[in-house]
Scaffold this motif. Structure first.
Motif, mmCIF file in Angstrom:
data_model
loop_
_atom_site.group_PDB
_atom_site.id
_atom_site.type_symbol
_atom_site.label_atom_id
_atom_site.label_comp_id
_atom_site.label_asym_id
_atom_site.label_seq_id
_atom_site.Cartn_x
_atom_site.Cartn_y
_atom_site.Cartn_z
ATOM 1 N N ASP A 81 -3.790 2.086 -2.488
ATOM 2 C CA ASP A 81 -4.758 2.262 -3.310
ATOM 3 C C ASP A 81 -6.175 1.953 -2.910
ATOM 4 O O ASP A 81 -6.312 0.795 -2.275
ATOM 5 N N ASN A 82 -7.076 2.665 -3.192
ATOM 6 C CA ASN A 82 -8.591 2.293 -2.969
ATOM 7 C C ASN A 82 -9.024 2.053 -1.382
ATOM 8 O O ASN A 82 -9.305 0.890 -1.015
ATOM 9 N N PRO A 83 -8.513 2.901 -0.657
ATOM 10 C CA PRO A 83 -8.414 2.408 0.998
ATOM 11 C C PRO A 83 -9.860 2.163 1.623
ATOM 12 O O PRO A 83 -9.894 1.510 2.532
ATOM 13 N N LEU A 84 -10.789 2.485 1.037
ATOM 14 C CA LEU A 84 -12.285 2.334 1.470
ATOM 15 C C LEU A 84 -12.880 0.950 1.189
ATOM 16 O O LEU A 84 -13.724 1.055 1.451
ATOM 17 N N THR A 85 -12.197 0.326 0.168
ATOM 18 C CA THR A 85 -12.597 -0.920 -0.128
ATOM 19 C C THR A 85 -12.187 -1.686 0.481
ATOM 20 O O THR A 85 -11.212 -2.037 1.241
ATOM 21 N N ALA A 86 -12.567 -3.149 0.327
ATOM 22 C CA ALA A 86 -12.377 -4.411 0.795
ATOM 23 C C ALA A 86 -10.889 -4.627 0.811
ATOM 24 O O ALA A 86 -10.187 -5.117 1.567
ATOM 25 N N GLY A 87 -10.566 -4.589 -0.709
ATOM 26 C CA GLY A 87 -9.127 -4.825 -1.072
ATOM 27 C C GLY A 87 -8.164 -3.953 -0.535
ATOM 28 O O GLY A 87 -6.992 -4.274 -0.063
ATOM 29 N N GLY A 88 -8.489 -2.623 -0.410
ATOM 30 C CA GLY A 88 -7.625 -1.467 0.265
ATOM 31 C C GLY A 88 -7.447 -1.856 1.591
ATOM 32 O O GLY A 88 -6.467 -1.594 2.171
ATOM 33 N N LEU A 89 -8.653 -2.312 2.419
ATOM 34 C CA LEU A 89 -8.519 -2.131 3.874
ATOM 35 C C LEU A 89 -7.496 -3.586 4.248
ATOM 36 O O LEU A 89 -6.870 -3.564 5.367
ATOM 37 N N ALA A 90 -7.680 -4.478 3.346
ATOM 38 C CA ALA A 90 -6.876 -5.835 3.511
ATOM 39 C C ALA A 90 -5.432 -5.573 3.106
ATOM 40 O O ALA A 90 -4.490 -6.553 3.498
ATOM 41 N N THR A 91 -5.082 -4.400 2.474
ATOM 42 C CA THR A 91 -3.680 -4.118 1.885
ATOM 43 C C THR A 91 -2.884 -3.429 3.199
ATOM 44 O O THR A 91 -3.285 -2.548 3.267
ATOM 45 N N PRO A 92 -1.717 -3.884 3.612
ATOM 46 C CA PRO A 92 -0.988 -3.241 4.692
ATOM 47 C C PRO A 92 -0.534 -1.774 4.205
ATOM 48 O O PRO A 92 -0.075 -1.564 3.095
ATOM 49 N N TYR A 93 -0.476 -0.776 5.236
ATOM 50 C CA TYR A 93 -0.072 0.598 5.009
ATOM 51 C C TYR A 93 1.515 0.181 5.455
ATOM 52 O O TYR A 93 1.905 -0.651 5.881
ATOM 53 N N ARG A 94 2.233 1.150 4.773
ATOM 54 C CA ARG A 94 3.646 1.017 4.832
ATOM 55 C C ARG A 94 4.043 2.221 5.590
ATOM 56 O O ARG A 94 4.009 3.415 5.163
ATOM 57 N N LEU A 95 5.133 1.963 6.531
ATOM 58 C CA LEU A 95 5.735 3.078 7.479
ATOM 59 C C LEU A 95 7.077 3.311 6.835
ATOM 60 O O LEU A 95 7.806 2.444 6.832
ATOM 61 N N VAL A 96 7.345 4.484 6.612
ATOM 62 C CA VAL A 96 8.620 5.016 6.247
ATOM 63 C C VAL A 96 8.924 6.503 7.042
ATOM 64 O O VAL A 96 8.105 7.010 7.462
ATOM 65 N N ALA A 97 10.295 6.491 6.934
ATOM 66 C CA ALA A 97 10.909 7.733 7.495
ATOM 67 C C ALA A 97 10.171 9.035 6.835
ATOM 68 O O ALA A 97 10.185 9.216 5.397
ATOM 69 N N ALA A 98 9.895 10.194 7.544
ATOM 70 C CA ALA A 98 9.472 11.512 7.035
ATOM 71 C C ALA A 98 10.621 12.167 6.186
ATOM 72 O O ALA A 98 10.203 12.701 4.900
ATOM 73 N N ASP A 99 11.467 11.832 6.635
ATOM 74 C CA ASP A 99 13.017 12.430 6.015
ATOM 75 C C ASP A 99 13.719 11.213 5.744
ATOM 76 O O ASP A 99 14.371 10.676 6.703
ATOM 77 N N PRO A 100 13.969 10.815 4.354
ATOM 78 C CA PRO A 100 15.007 9.961 4.133
ATOM 79 C C PRO A 100 16.149 9.904 4.705
ATOM 80 O O PRO A 100 17.166 8.808 4.726
ATOM 81 N N ALA A 101 16.627 11.212 4.852
ATOM 82 C CA ALA A 101 18.005 11.505 5.538
ATOM 83 C C ALA A 101 18.132 10.963 6.968
ATOM 84 O O ALA A 101 19.402 10.968 7.124
ATOM 85 N N LYS A 102 17.034 10.729 7.626
ATOM 86 C CA LYS A 102 17.197 10.431 9.211
ATOM 87 C C LYS A 102 17.096 8.917 9.105
ATOM 88 O O LYS A 102 16.970 8.235 8.193
#
Length: 512
Positions: A81-102
């Motif tokens: 959330d709010n990726p352009l703010t200081a809080g958003g920048l400090a919050t990790p992005y999460r990597l997931v599979a594009a297809d949950p079945a894979k």
């Protein structure tokens, strides 16, 4: 010559692009190797090649046991959330599979690693960068993230890089973070691939305003050792099939696949955690011996990037210095970044200027050129929209790249300088010259220059018995293809014939 049809199956094309092109990028993902505390010009790094067999793949698999033998080339990043703010920048992005079945995507797997790079422009023109963290969904960072300073009224831009085929951005679910960040992943139903951005056009507009006001100064390029201006990301001697893509971000990874920012606090936390792990291991072993030190060693992850190739390999070889600013996530050390490279290129690159063409694989839609997608890409790297004349034309781009003195000819002219420089990927070539000509050889085919120009690949490579590129010659466009048996592939294991002799002894194996 009339432009030929560039159509090709889009999904197959993108996946095959990632497989064959991985080696041509500066892929510095050092899972299984020692940590790089800072990118030092002149260092020799081992590259992780998706299609490179041997011990390095086995070590990568050991470092990330959950990764599939053939990792899914398509992953998704959940934007906080709010990726352009200081809080958003400090919050990790999460990597997931594009297809949950894979099979799942793992950030610590160098074949699936995604990277985020932000630039922060304060109202007074002060410019800094910050690298938000990426972790696997459901895991905690290996160390606390640094909180950036974002002065009131600042403009923030964010860029993404990916080490495989298609990276898709998705909202985190609690809010429409993509709308909040003004994020662009391509066109609806057609992502760029390895690249994406958030709020980049607004960032560049603000930066260009500060430049015009005199509040932001872009350093002059200077002169290279060859007497020509130092190159930029829009120099035809630098670009490949997809220029101005990916970032220079580095992350740290521990033995369990947890990720941290590349700074002193993270290194200290990871070192402490490794000591505790070894102590616990020693406590439970019957023989009283500690586990191998390598099991707790900190690893380095980096994004295969034209920007890193330029600023950390070509620039030092040519006696040039890139535009750098303090990195708020890296203890304030000066660093280059995609945004800085594009500002420098926009300010000082002289004609011919290598703007993203319509045959760039990342701008194709269903295998066909798209002005709309090309313009969407260009907007994220401070380039003008496709204009009249040959601007954006694939055939014209190919012709300049392989025929103009400002293109690949400059690499051959500077052969002596580049032969003395380290290779970004010792598994491809023993020095920078071999790497660059191998890259150019593949670019000709991957851009479709052979079809657009009706010509043979003008970059003829010589490989040694180990399949390393040791030499090359540049022939004239439209020249008759080389005779049968001549090797124009940088990966073939057999020794090649070539118009020039092979100089030097077989290359040493890639450093681990």
């Amino acid at each position: 010559m009339a432009r030929k049809n560039l159509a090709q199956p889009s999904r197959t094309s993108r996946r095959e692009h990632a497989r064959r092109w991985k080696r041509s990028k500066v892929s510095l993902a050092l899972i299984g190797g020692p940590v790089i505390l800072a990118v030092v010009a002149g260092s020799v790094f081992a590259a992780e090649g998706r299609d490179q067999p041997g011990p390095r793949q086995n070590r990568a698999a050991a470092a990330q046991p959950a990764a599939a033998a053939e990792p899914d080339p398509n992953c998704t990043l959940l934007v906080p959330d709010n990726p352009l703010t200081a809080g958003g920048l400090a919050t990790p992005y999460r990597l997931v599979a594009a297809d949950p079945a894979k099979e799942p995507c793992h950030e610590a797997n160098p074949d699936q690693s995604a990277f985020v790079e932000a630039a922060i422009l304060a109202p007074n023109g002060k410019l800094t960068v910050y690298n938000p963290l990426v972790t696997d969904k459901g895991t905690r960072p290996a160390a606390r993230t640094a909180r950036p300073s974002v002065p009131r009224g600042s403009t923030v831009g964010i860029w993404f890089g990916f080490n495989s085929a298609d990276l898709t951005l998705r909202t985190s679910g609690r809010a429409d973070s993509l709308a909040q960040g003004k994020c662009v992943n391509g066109l609806p139903g057609s992502v760029f691939g390895q690249f994406a951005y958030c709020n980049a056009p607004a960032f560049f507009r603000a930066a260009n305003t500060r430049i015009a006001e005199g509040h932001l100064r872009i350093p002059a390029l200077g002169r290279a050792k060859d007497g020509l201006p130092c190159p930029t990301t829009r120099d035809f001697s630098v670009v490949d099939q997809d220029g101005s893509d990916n970032v220079v971000t580095h992350y740290l990874a521990d033995a369990h696949g947890r990720i941290a920012q590349n700074n002193a606090a993270s290194r200290a936390a990871l070192k402490k955690a490794a000591r505790l792990a070894n102590r616990g291991d020693r406590h439970h072993r019957h023989n009283g011996k500690a586990g191998s030190a390598t099991t707790g060693a900190t690893k380095d992850l980096a994004n295969g990037s034209d920007n890193l190739l330029l600023t950390q390999f070509m620039d030092p070889a040519l006696g040039c210095k890139p535009f750098t600013v303090p990195d708020q996530s890296g203890d304030g050390h000066a660093t280059s970044a995609l945004a800085l490279d594009e500002l420098s290129a926009a300010a000082d690159q002289k004609k011919p200027i290598a703007l993203v063409p319509q045959n760039d694989p990342m701008t194709l839609v269903d295998g066909r050129s798209s002005v709309a997608k090309t313009n969407a890409y260009r907007a994220g790297v401070d380039m003008p929209a496709v204009g009249a004349g040959a601007d954006g034309d694939g055939a014209a781009f190919c012709t300049t790249l392989f025929r103009d003195p400002a293109g690949i000819q400059r690499v051959f002219k500077d052969k002596t300088l580049f032969e003395k420089a380290p290779s970004p990927d010792p598994a491809t070539a023993p020095n920078l010259f071999g790497f660059l000509v191998s890259r150019a050889n593949q670019t000709f085919t991957n851009l479709g220059c052979d079809r657009l120009l009706g010509a043979a690949d003008p970059v003829i490579l010589t490989t040694n018995a180990n399949g390393l590129v040791t030499d090359a010659v540049l022939t004239a466009l439209s020249q008759t293809p080389p005779p049968a048996g001549t090797n124009t592939s940088p990966t073939a294991p057999a020794k090649a014939t070539s118009p020039t002799s092979v100089s030097g002894s077989p290359s040493p194996k890639a450093q681990q």
